[in-house]
Design a protein around this motif. Structure first.
Motif, PDB file in Angstrom:
ATOM      1  N   GLU A 184      -7.293   0.378  -0.529  1.00 57.32           N
ATOM      2  CA  GLU A 184      -7.544  -0.750   0.145  1.00 57.32           C
ATOM      3  C   GLU A 184      -8.591  -0.410   1.293  1.00 57.32           C
ATOM      4  O   GLU A 184      -8.572   0.503   1.817  1.00 57.32           O
ATOM      5  N   ASP A 212      -5.866  -1.573  -4.752  1.00 51.97           N
ATOM      6  CA  ASP A 212      -5.210  -2.025  -3.503  1.00 51.97           C
ATOM      7  C   ASP A 212      -6.017  -3.200  -2.883  1.00 51.97           C
ATOM      8  O   ASP A 212      -7.223  -2.975  -2.347  1.00 51.97           O
ATOM      9  N   GLU A 213      -5.701  -4.374  -3.197  1.00 51.76           N
ATOM     10  CA  GLU A 213      -6.253  -5.467  -2.449  1.00 51.76           C
ATOM     11  C   GLU A 213      -8.013  -5.743  -2.832  1.00 51.76           C
ATOM     12  O   GLU A 213      -8.343  -5.599  -1.900  1.00 51.76           O
ATOM     13  N   SER A 217       0.822  -1.447   0.001  1.00 50.54           N
ATOM     14  CA  SER A 217      -0.029   0.027  -0.038  1.00 50.54           C
ATOM     15  C   SER A 217       0.941   1.223   0.036  1.00 50.54           C
ATOM     16  O   SER A 217       0.471   2.202  -0.736  1.00 50.54           O
TER      17      SER A 217
HETATM   18 MG   LIG Z   1      -1.937  -2.783   2.347  1.00 48.94          MG
END
Ligand SMILES: [Mg+2]
Ligand SMILES: Nc1ncnc2c1ncn2[C@@H]1O[C@H](COP(=O)(O)OP(=O)(O)O)[C@@H](O)[C@H]1O
Length: 240
Positions: A91, A166-167, A49
């Motif tokens: 995220e 992000d994820e 991140s």
């Molecule tokens: Mg992360």
């Protein structure tokens, strides 16, 4: 045949980021060519991140270079980076719970003209039919998967050339994860370049062209996604 070598869309050179005493990224090198899907995989706390937030200019690197489309973006403000064509789905989705789906999407369009926004909304609703059905629903009442779709849709509202994810699969049920990844594959077919950060290394490497493995702030492995899928070290640490 003459090979045409185009410079990368994004080049990260020797990027270091510190948080107080913690060195989160240590001289990381990475590049993304236009049209590629590149994945950055790594365990919790590896610095994934941090990398995306540095590219979005939300945090200031200690050292290194960020070159996008041939120019340094190191001194850009976050909104300038969006204007240049880089957009991030953060995220944990970070949708505005008390605003409607439509409001959340419109927020992603702040760099665009009013006329363009309608066309962009139509595009997101075509890509995410579930969001179209729920356009007047408050974002906080959406399921986790729908909130993820909204976060991606919001990032797409600025018509990015480079999308940072992000994820996107974090905390979602397997069927929804598959749906999100199929959307990512559809997106790549439209020509958007994607940097995909994931803990689900298997799906990420199946989706990407190339990958980087980040461990404790350093790139330890890089290569074609299918060769990383076959790599014993990757199998042992991330595909087990
Ligand atoms: Mg992360
Ligand atoms: N705002 C912050 N302040 C201090 N340390 C941070 C901050 N954000 C992240 N870190 C630390 O930096 C390291 C990398 O974090 P992060 O980039 O979030 O990793 P990942 O996304 O790979 O899980 C971790 O050790 C984390 O605790």
């Amino acid at each position: 045949m003459k090979e045409i070598i185009t410079p990368p869309l994004l080049e990260v050179k020797e990027l270091s980021v510190n948080y107080g005493g913690i060195q989160a990224l240590k001289a990381v090198d990475l590049f993304i060519r236009s049209g590629e899907v590149v994945t950055l995989i790594g365990a919790n706390g590896a610095g994934k991140s941090t990398m995306l937030r540095a590219i979005s200019r939300l945090i200031h690197p200690l050292r290194g270079q960020l070159v996008y489309n041939g120019r340094s973006i190191l001194r850009c403000q976050p909104h300038e980076v969006v204007r240049l064509g880089i957009s991030q789905s953060p995220e944990g989705r970070k949708v505005l719970a008390r605003q409607t789906v439509l409001d959340n999407l419109e927020l992603g369009a702040y760099t665009r003209s009013h006329r363009e926004t309608q066309a962009d909304l139509d595009r997101q609703f075509a890509l995410f039919p579930r969001l179209a059905e729920r356009r007047h629903q408050l974002a906080g009442t959406l399921s986790g998967g729908e909130q993820q779709m909204l976060a991606i849709g919001r990032a797409l509202m600025s018509r990015p050339k480079l999308l940072l994810l992000d994820e996107p699969s974090l905390g979602l049920a397997p069927t929804i994860v598959r749906e999100i990844f199929s959307i990512i594959r559809n997106l790549r077919a439209t020509g958007v370049t994607i940097l995909l950060v994931e803990q689900n290394a298997h799906l990420a490497l199946q989706t990407a062209d190339r990958g980087y493995v980040l461990e404790a702030g350093q790139i330890t492995l890089t290569g074609a996604a299918d060769s990383l899928l076959d790599d014993e070290r990757v199998k042992k640490a991330y595909l087990g």
